[in-house]
Design an enzyme around this catalytic site. Structure first.
Site, PDB file in Angstrom:
ATOM      1  N   SER A 161      -3.852  29.476 -25.412  1.00  0.00           N
ATOM      2  CA  SER A 161      -2.799  29.286 -26.400  1.00  0.00           C
ATOM      3  C   SER A 161      -3.472  30.284 -27.209  1.00  0.00           C
ATOM      4  O   SER A 161      -3.410  31.411 -26.942  1.00  0.00           O
ATOM      5  CB  SER A 161      -2.317  27.688 -25.985  1.00  0.00           C
ATOM      6  OG  SER A 161      -1.457  27.773 -26.787  1.00  0.00           O
ATOM      7  N   ASP A 170       6.378  26.359 -18.594  1.00  0.00           N
ATOM      8  CA  ASP A 170       5.548  25.712 -20.187  1.00  0.00           C
ATOM      9  C   ASP A 170       6.725  25.241 -21.428  1.00  0.00           C
ATOM     10  O   ASP A 170       7.896  25.818 -21.578  1.00  0.00           O
ATOM     11  CB  ASP A 170       4.511  27.104 -20.723  1.00  0.00           C
ATOM     12  CG  ASP A 170       3.606  26.758 -21.910  1.00  0.00           C
ATOM     13  OD1 ASP A 170       4.187  25.895 -22.709  1.00  0.00           O
ATOM     14  OD2 ASP A 170       2.662  27.295 -21.677  1.00  0.00           O
ATOM     15  N   HIS A 203       2.198  24.140 -20.288  1.00  0.00           N
ATOM     16  CA  HIS A 203       1.213  24.108 -20.910  1.00  0.00           C
ATOM     17  C   HIS A 203      -0.361  23.494 -20.612  1.00  0.00           C
ATOM     18  O   HIS A 203      -0.853  22.766 -21.322  1.00  0.00           O
ATOM     19  CB  HIS A 203       1.648  23.957 -22.890  1.00  0.00           C
ATOM     20  CG  HIS A 203       0.785  24.995 -23.553  1.00  0.00           C
ATOM     21  ND1 HIS A 203       1.001  26.190 -23.293  1.00  0.00           N
ATOM     22  CD2 HIS A 203      -0.042  24.171 -24.996  1.00  0.00           C
ATOM     23  CE1 HIS A 203       0.267  26.734 -24.391  1.00  0.00           C
ATOM     24  NE2 HIS A 203      -0.021  25.434 -24.738  1.00  0.00           N
TER      25      HIS A 203
END
Length: 221
Positions: free
Chosen positions: A117, A171, A202
């Site tokens: 991320s 996601d 995610h």
């Protein structure tokens, strides 16, 4: 000295390689510590794993709440807008960690950056603009908000750097389209970037971990 605190796993045998792995928003250096035995890397006894803690900072999308983050996120809903200056500050901190590994006698060509991320964005920007050749980059569930800047800032030393980009099709934090856009742009610039997507949100999954292991095993022998 680098102001970042770190979680580290020292090599059990001769130190030949290093992996600097960056966590996501609100996590810390312990977040990916447990992935090391899951990877079952061939060179694991010779790898120094470095998991830095991001600095604490207020995050706009979370109502200004202070948490560990590599940069502020200004908007997620309609557009992905981030604090670019903060991202660059974090890149400089990661460059210091790279230099620390070099000071330990590890050639830059044996240092791999990985990130999830936010951490993936920093790994990509820091790695592709770094002046010396690195081993590779693993970027998970992320996108690169500095693509426009990278076009002029990218380093010739890492023009053919192996890059693994993985993303969840489901996601709900960083839409898969943003990750694919980053991958496509890097490929258009000639980078050997691998794109992998998975039926997940995610996060990471077993199939992705196995692919990451194969990617790293192809670099660290």
């Amino acid at each position: 000295m680098n102001p970042l605190s770190i979680v580290e796993i020292e090599p059990r045998a001769e130190h030949r390689h290093s992996i600097i792995w960056l966590h996501g928003l609100g996590a810390d250096g312990h977040d990916f510590e447990s992935i090391v035995p899951e990877l079952r890397l061939q060179a694991e006894p010779h790898i120094h794993f470095v998991f830095p803690d991001a600095p604490f900072r207020p995050i706009t999308i979370n109502g200004g709440m202070t948490m560990r983050a590599w940069f502020d996120i200004l908007e997620l809903s309609r557009n992905l807008r981030v604090d670019i200056a903060g991202l660059y500050d974090s890149c400089r901190l990661i460059e210091q960690l790279i230099e620390a590994e070099i000071a330990r006698g590890i050639p830059s060509e044996q240092i791999l950056l990985a990130g999830f991320s936010q951490g993936g964005a920093v790994a990509l920007q820091a790695g592709l603009s770094y002046s010396r050749r690195l081993a590779g980059i693993v970027a998970l569930s992320t996108f690169l908000p500095t693509l426009a800047q990278l076009e002029s800032e990218r380093s010739a030393a890492n023009q053919d750097l192996p890059i693994f980009i993985g993303h969840g099709i489901l996601d709900s934090v960083v839409a898969v389209e943003y990750g694919k856009q980053t991958s496509d742009r890097l490929q258009a610039w000639g980078y050997p970037a691998e794109w992998h997507d998975y039926m997940m949100d995610h996060s990471v999954c077993r199939e992705e971990i196995e692919r990451i292991a194969g990617f790293i095993n192809g670099i660290f022998r």
